[in-house]
Design a protein around this motif. Structure first.
Motif, short mmCIF file in Angstrom:
data_model
loop_
_atom_site.label_atom_id
_atom_site.label_comp_id
_atom_site.label_asym_id
_atom_site.label_seq_id
_atom_site.Cartn_x
_atom_site.Cartn_y
_atom_site.Cartn_z
N PHE A 274 3.48 -38.93 -29.31
CA PHE A 274 4.06 -39.89 -28.37
C PHE A 274 4.67 -41.07 -29.10
N SER B 52 8.68 -41.72 -29.45
CA SER B 52 9.13 -42.95 -28.79
C SER B 52 9.97 -43.80 -29.73
N LYS C 9 3.50 -46.44 -20.47
CA LYS C 9 3.19 -45.06 -20.85
C LYS C 9 2.04 -45.00 -21.87
N ARG D 239 -1.86 -44.50 -20.98
CA ARG D 239 -2.47 -43.17 -20.82
C ARG D 239 -3.33 -42.82 -22.02
N GLN E 146 -4.66 -45.21 -17.69
CA GLN E 146 -3.36 -44.88 -17.11
C GLN E 146 -3.31 -45.31 -15.64
N ILE F 69 5.99 -46.71 -13.91
CA ILE F 69 5.04 -45.59 -13.93
C ILE F 69 5.77 -44.27 -13.74
N ASP G 168 10.36 -41.62 -16.88
CA ASP G 168 10.08 -41.02 -18.19
C ASP G 168 10.83 -41.79 -19.28
N MET G 169 10.38 -41.61 -20.52
CA MET G 169 11.00 -42.33 -21.63
C MET G 169 12.47 -41.98 -21.80
#
Length: 241
Positions: free
Chosen positions: A117, A121, A142, A145, A150, A192, A195-196
């Motif tokens: 992740f 990222s 993100k 989580r 989360q 929330i 998505d990235m």
């Protein structure tokens, strides 16, 4: 023993006249400290500039379980981050995220999903040209989580207020210390759900961005004992205003 591992630089500081100690989140060993002797000398082949926050490295390191400080045999840049280094917005975001990770991760063991992740990222940060101003907000939400708190995605017309301590949306607003107001909750829900790779769908003004970041950091403070102030927060606020 010698080991190969990828690593993400989080923090570095001077040690003696010519050496450097670097905190690196590694793929194989989690968070580790490495000693780089003579790196600040004039004849050093490897330069300290290689250890800027969020630099992505390929490492060959010595590792023993009984030691908390390990030597480095070889190090090289895994992925160039020219854009992050030259863009003041990205470099300020990188500094902030490196400090956020440094103050939250304590694992001295492998965590493949967390490492992937983080690695992916920061490649995304390097590759993003537009809409980068909200990258840190999306990342911070993100990242929760992997830290064990989360936020739940249960926002609705009925559940309109995000409760910081419970990590979900409630129908009633209790207090500013425990809840986000309705507008803030709607924006938090957007983070929330996004998505990235959908960063371009987020559009916050500098004022809103600053308020939401304060609320995100408050959420961290509620759930992490001893979570201290992020010093680079004010730098980021100034650059992105």
């Amino acid at each position: 023993m010698l080991h190969k591992t990828r690593g993400i630089v989080l923090h570095s500081f001077k040690y003696s006249e010519s050496s450097l100690i670097v905190k690196v989140y590694t793929e194989v060993f989690g968070l580790q400290s490495y000693m780089l002797k003579g790196i600040r000398g004039q004849k050093a082949k490897t330069k300290p500039a290689l250890f800027q926050p969020l630099t992505l490295l390929d490492l060959v390191v010595y590792h023993t379980e009984k030691s908390s400080l390990h030597p480095v045999k070889e190090v090289r840049l895994a992925i160039p981050t020219h854009s992050t280094g030259s863009d003041i917005r990205k470099s300020s975001i990188a500094l902030f995220l490196a400090e956020l990770i440094y103050r939250t991760i304590r694992e001295e063991e492998a965590n493949t999903s967390l490492f992937d992740f983080l690695w992916n990222s920061f490649i995304k940060l390097e590759e993003t040209d537009e809409h980068v101003a909200n990258f840190h907000l999306l990342f911070a939400v993100k990242f929760c989580r992997y830290l064990g708190f989360q936020p739940q995605e249960n926002h609705s017309e009925y559940n309109r207020f995000f409760h910081l301590r419970e990590g979900l949306f409630h129908p009633l607003f209790s207090s500013a210390e425990d809840c986000l107001d309705e507008g803030q909750s709607t924006l938090f829900c957007q983070l929330i759900k996004t998505d990235m790779d959908q960063l371009s769908s987020i559009s916050f003004s500098p004022q809103v961005r600053s308020v939401i970041l304060d609320k995100v950091l408050l959420y961290y403070r509620v759930h992490l004992t001893g979570f201290s102030e992020i010093r680079s927060r004010e730098v980021l606020r100034s650059v992105l205003s």
